[in-house]
Design an enzyme around this catalytic site. Structure first.
Site, PDB file in Angstrom:
ATOM      1  CD  GLU A 153      -2.846  -1.158   2.404  1.00 60.41           C
ATOM      2  OE1 GLU A 153      -3.701  -0.262   2.499  1.00 60.41           O
ATOM      3  OE2 GLU A 153      -2.688  -2.046   3.257  1.00 60.41           O
TER       4      GLU A 153
ATOM      5  CB  SER B 131      -5.786  -0.745  -0.264  1.00 57.40           C
ATOM      6  OG  SER B 131      -5.451   0.278   0.634  1.00 57.40           O
TER       7      SER B 131
ATOM      8  CE1 TYR C  76      -7.206   4.530  -0.649  1.00 55.49           C
ATOM      9  CE2 TYR C  76      -7.041   2.420  -1.751  1.00 55.49           C
ATOM     10  CZ  TYR C  76      -7.108   3.160  -0.595  1.00 55.49           C
ATOM     11  OH  TYR C  76      -7.082   2.537   0.615  1.00 55.49           O
TER      12      TYR C  76
ATOM     13  NE  ARG D  17     -12.583   3.171   6.333  1.00 55.07           N
ATOM     14  CZ  ARG D  17     -11.597   2.878   5.489  1.00 55.07           C
ATOM     15  NH1 ARG D  17     -10.636   3.743   5.251  1.00 55.07           N
ATOM     16  NH2 ARG D  17     -11.562   1.701   4.885  1.00 55.07           N
TER      17      ARG D  17
ATOM     18  CG  ASP E  12     -14.153  -0.601   5.979  1.00 52.02           C
ATOM     19  OD1 ASP E  12     -14.357   0.613   6.188  1.00 52.02           O
ATOM     20  OD2 ASP E  12     -13.110  -1.027   5.446  1.00 52.02           O
TER      21      ASP E  12
ATOM     22  CD  GLU F  50     -11.032  -4.893   5.699  1.00 54.00           C
ATOM     23  OE1 GLU F  50     -10.043  -4.200   5.457  1.00 54.00           O
ATOM     24  OE2 GLU F  50     -11.340  -5.906   5.033  1.00 54.00           O
TER      25      GLU F  50
ATOM     26  CG  ASN G  17      -9.091   0.030   7.490  1.00 53.44           C
ATOM     27  OD1 ASN G  17      -8.333  -0.582   6.769  1.00 53.44           O
ATOM     28  ND2 ASN G  17     -10.414  -0.025   7.340  1.00 53.44           N
TER      29      ASN G  17
ATOM     30  N   GLY H  17      -6.699   5.706   5.312  1.00 54.45           N
ATOM     31  CA  GLY H  17      -6.229   6.647   4.307  1.00 54.45           C
ATOM     32  C   GLY H  17      -6.590   8.082   4.635  1.00 54.45           C
TER      33      GLY H  17
END
Length: 304
Positions: free
Chosen positions: A18, A146, A212, A251, A253, A266, A268, A272
């Site tokens: 990433e 990602s 992205y 964050r 999801d 999941e 994070n 990002g």
């Protein structure tokens, strides 16, 4: 000059899969911090030894690294040894949250909803996995983000190929029950849940490109859910982070089925911070500019 934070290193780049996204995140964070007067400097661990942070007298670190080597507890451990406070989750929580399989086991043990799954290996009985989880199945590396190496499998005959792709990225691969519904993401900042973001990707495919680089992925924030339902999801998200030991910011999801059932996908711990990123979008709706968000995250830097 904003002197309350001292000399700050923004860690970005790194050597993970990433790296490209981390470079984008780090540059945005660096510019924002410098704009508000923080003595912030770029630092790419792929190009400089971490010991330089200690040698050059950095007072704290903003971690904008994504993936392995930056989000998995290794950098956090090095900073702990050097005694340099850093943003985000600690060593244990970072390592645990980076491992999608073990994250799901903790969530299940705590009664939190997450899709059913199976661990895939070379000698896995593919037909048995399909019989257990149904189709479609989502196959992904356990330690990548990602959407790297991830595949939506719609035919049993394609399951092995999906495993082979994911195995290029990670020795641990999981197959996950595919949940049909709305895709949401839920940022948090310290003990505060930020507004949920609804993600509507072209063709329902929220992959690396659409995350992205695509301009036709739609993000709704506010998400449009009734306030009471959003509050209940936010409370669940804060609990899902807390049971993993996460702190600072992050964050989560999740999916929401048509009949209102949520499923955690999941978490994070260093999300990002690019132009397409969802934490800054949510923060704006909560009244925080990008610069204010970066300062708030930096203010939470700590050890242990």
């Amino acid at each position: 000059m904003n002197e309350q934070f001292g000399k700050v290193a923004v860690l970005f780049g790194g050597a993970s899969a990433e790296r490209e996204i981390s470079l984008m995140s780090g540059r945005a964070v660096l510019a924002a911090l410098q704009e508000v007067g923080v003595d912030a400097h770029a630092f790419d661990p792929a190009e400089r030894d971490l010991q330089v942070l200690k040698d050059e007298g950095f007072d704290r670190v903003f971690i904008a690294l994504h993936g392995r080597g930056g989000e998995d507890g290794t950098v956090q451990g090095a900073l702990e040894l050097m005694g340099i406070p850093y943003t985000g989750s600690g060593v244990m929580a970072s390592a645990l949250a980076m491992d999608k399989w073990r994250t799901k086991m903790v969530w299940q043990a705590c009664g939190l909803p997450t899709p059913r799954y199976a661990v895939l290996e070379a000698d896995t009985d593919w037909d048995a996995v399909v019989a257990e989880l149904g189709l479609p199945i989502f196959v992904k590396p356990a330690h990548e983000g990602s959407s790297m190496g991830a595949t939506k499998v719609t035919e049993a005959a394609h399951l092995q190929a999906a495993w082979e792709l994911a195995a290029r990225y990670d020795s641990l691969v999981i197959a996950e029950e595919f949940i049909v519904g709305e895709e949401l993401t839920a940022p948090f900042l310290e003990d505060r849940a930020l507004p949920l973001v609804r993600i509507v990707a072209p063709g329902g495919k929220y992959d690396y490109h659409n995350k992205y680089f695509a301009d036709d992925t739609r993000y709704d924030c506010p998400c449009g859910l009734p306030a009471e339902q959003e509050a209940a999801l936010q409370a669940m998200v804060l609990k899902s982070a807390r049971v993993l030991g996460c702190r600072g910011w992050g964050r989560v999801d999740l999916m929401l089925t048509a009949d209102g059932r949520p499923y955690l996908l999941e978490i994070n711990t260093a999300p990002g911070m690019t132009g397409h990123s969802l934490v800054p979008m949510s923060a704006r709706v909560a009244g925080l500019s990008f610069g204010e968000l970066c300062l708030a995250i930096l203010a939470g830097a700590r050890l242990g």
